[in-house]
Motif scaffolding. Sequence first.
Motif, PDB file in Angstrom:
ATOM      1  N   UNK A 100       0.822  -1.208   0.000  1.00  0.00           N
ATOM      2  CA  UNK A 100       0.000   0.000   0.000  1.00  0.00           C
ATOM      3  C   UNK A 100       0.857   1.258   0.000  1.00  0.00           C
ATOM      4  N   UNK A 101       1.991   1.210   0.687  1.00  0.00           N
ATOM      5  CA  UNK A 101       2.892   2.367   0.694  1.00  0.00           C
ATOM      6  C   UNK A 101       3.361   2.674  -0.724  1.00  0.00           C
ATOM      7  N   UNK A 102       3.838   1.653  -1.424  1.00  0.00           N
ATOM      8  CA  UNK A 102       4.374   1.893  -2.758  1.00  0.00           C
ATOM      9  C   UNK A 102       3.269   2.184  -3.774  1.00  0.00           C
ATOM     10  N   UNK A 107       0.602   6.760  -6.736  1.00  0.00           N
ATOM     11  CA  UNK A 107      -0.508   7.707  -6.813  1.00  0.00           C
ATOM     12  C   UNK A 107      -0.019   9.139  -6.656  1.00  0.00           C
ATOM     13  N   UNK A 108       0.919   9.353  -5.750  1.00  0.00           N
ATOM     14  CA  UNK A 108       1.478  10.695  -5.552  1.00  0.00           C
ATOM     15  C   UNK A 108       2.152  11.197  -6.825  1.00  0.00           C
ATOM     16  N   UNK A 109       2.874  10.297  -7.495  1.00  0.00           N
ATOM     17  CA  UNK A 109       3.532  10.665  -8.747  1.00  0.00           C
ATOM     18  C   UNK A 109       2.527  10.988  -9.840  1.00  0.00           C
ATOM     19  N   UNK A 110       1.471  10.193  -9.916  1.00  0.00           N
ATOM     20  CA  UNK A 110       0.460  10.364 -10.961  1.00  0.00           C
ATOM     21  C   UNK A 110      -0.366  11.637 -10.781  1.00  0.00           C
ATOM     22  N   UNK A 111      -0.595  12.033  -9.539  1.00  0.00           N
ATOM     23  CA  UNK A 111      -1.488  13.165  -9.254  1.00  0.00           C
ATOM     24  C   UNK A 111      -0.763  14.456  -8.904  1.00  0.00           C
ATOM     25  N   UNK A 112       0.560  14.398  -8.768  1.00  0.00           N
ATOM     26  CA  UNK A 112       1.308  15.587  -8.388  1.00  0.00           C
ATOM     27  C   UNK A 112       1.141  15.972  -6.928  1.00  0.00           C
ATOM     28  N   UNK A 113       0.831  14.998  -6.101  1.00  0.00           N
ATOM     29  CA  UNK A 113       0.650  15.242  -4.669  1.00  0.00           C
ATOM     30  C   UNK A 113       1.924  15.831  -4.073  1.00  0.00           C
ATOM     31  N   UNK A 115       2.169  16.634  -0.628  1.00  0.00           N
ATOM     32  CA  UNK A 115       2.266  16.341   0.793  1.00  0.00           C
ATOM     33  C   UNK A 115       3.044  15.065   1.043  1.00  0.00           C
ATOM     34  N   UNK A 116       2.880  14.496   2.229  1.00  0.00           N
ATOM     35  CA  UNK A 116       3.607  13.291   2.587  1.00  0.00           C
ATOM     36  C   UNK A 116       2.857  12.049   2.093  1.00  0.00           C
ATOM     37  N   UNK A 117       3.576  10.962   1.952  1.00  0.00           N
ATOM     38  CA  UNK A 117       2.961   9.699   1.548  1.00  0.00           C
ATOM     39  C   UNK A 117       1.982   9.202   2.621  1.00  0.00           C
ATOM     40  N   UNK A 118       2.332   9.248   3.921  1.00  0.00           N
ATOM     41  CA  UNK A 118       1.346   8.838   4.928  1.00  0.00           C
ATOM     42  C   UNK A 118       0.058   9.657   4.873  1.00  0.00           C
ATOM     43  N   UNK A 119       0.161  10.956   4.624  1.00  0.00           N
ATOM     44  CA  UNK A 119      -1.047  11.782   4.550  1.00  0.00           C
ATOM     45  C   UNK A 119      -1.894  11.418   3.337  1.00  0.00           C
ATOM     46  N   UNK A 120      -1.254  11.148   2.204  1.00  0.00           N
ATOM     47  CA  UNK A 120      -2.013  10.762   1.014  1.00  0.00           C
ATOM     48  C   UNK A 120      -2.701   9.423   1.233  1.00  0.00           C
ATOM     49  N   UNK A 121      -2.022   8.494   1.889  1.00  0.00           N
ATOM     50  CA  UNK A 121      -2.664   7.214   2.173  1.00  0.00           C
ATOM     51  C   UNK A 121      -3.921   7.410   3.008  1.00  0.00           C
ATOM     52  N   UNK A 122      -3.843   8.270   4.008  1.00  0.00           N
ATOM     53  CA  UNK A 122      -5.008   8.500   4.862  1.00  0.00           C
ATOM     54  C   UNK A 122      -6.133   9.188   4.102  1.00  0.00           C
ATOM     55  N   UNK A 123      -5.806  10.008   3.128  1.00  0.00           N
ATOM     56  CA  UNK A 123      -6.839  10.592   2.267  1.00  0.00           C
ATOM     57  C   UNK A 123      -7.571   9.504   1.497  1.00  0.00           C
ATOM     58  N   UNK A 124      -6.830   8.540   0.962  1.00  0.00           N
ATOM     59  CA  UNK A 124      -7.451   7.435   0.230  1.00  0.00           C
ATOM     60  C   UNK A 124      -8.293   6.564   1.151  1.00  0.00           C
ATOM     61  N   UNK A 125      -7.861   6.442   2.383  1.00  0.00           N
ATOM     62  CA  UNK A 125      -8.548   5.592   3.339  1.00  0.00           C
ATOM     63  C   UNK A 125      -9.928   6.145   3.719  1.00  0.00           C
TER      64      UNK A 125
END
Length: 232
Positions: A100-102, A107-113, A115-125
Amino acid sequence: MGKTVGIVPFASGFDTENIYDDKYFFTNTYGKRASEAGLSPIGVLPVDRQITGSVLSLCDCFILIGGRGIGKFHMEVIDHAVKNGKKVLGICLGCQAIGSYFKTVDLASETGWEGTIPDLYMERKKFNPHPFLKEVAGHRTGELLRGKEDELKHRVNLVEGTYVRNIIGCDSLMGASLHTYAIDGCPRGLTVSGYSEDGIIEAVEYGGTIIGTQFHPDADDKLPQFFTWLAK
């Protein structure tokens, strides 16, 4: 004294009315196997399901244990390990957290995110309690009972040329399976190093520093290679 390995628990409760339902769980098998390999295990205790302060800097490497529900703290541990070149062994839920981390990195690369990877994961969650995972059948058929670990084992075929196959030294192993979710496709940053005979991803790796096993090498003493690798 050997390297210090941080044992990362899973969380339960937190959404209930009773404040004493907020709990973290550590099970003995992980610390036992780590100790047998010469590691010095300590618990990594999140606060409100996040890692605070410099806790992670105390650890030379990490074990992400099995359980239920990936949290932000799992992402924080993996993010710290990736950025600092520390080893991680993720087992069951821990393997899913690595995948899930990778997936989140992709996803961060695809969307230009930004912020941090942990924060993006929590957004998806927020939209899916198990983002990047899929339900699987036939991989949780009982309980891991003392002396009966072999009853839950199945063959895991290891991919030629992978780091995990080199560690094990043969083309397959028997792993104890106890899960209802699995990684849904391999993200770009990971290599799949093992599959079950029904096609489920059972092992992944990132360079020579991160290994995830969907099966449980902690269940007995028959797969010490994963823990001795962590100790090196």
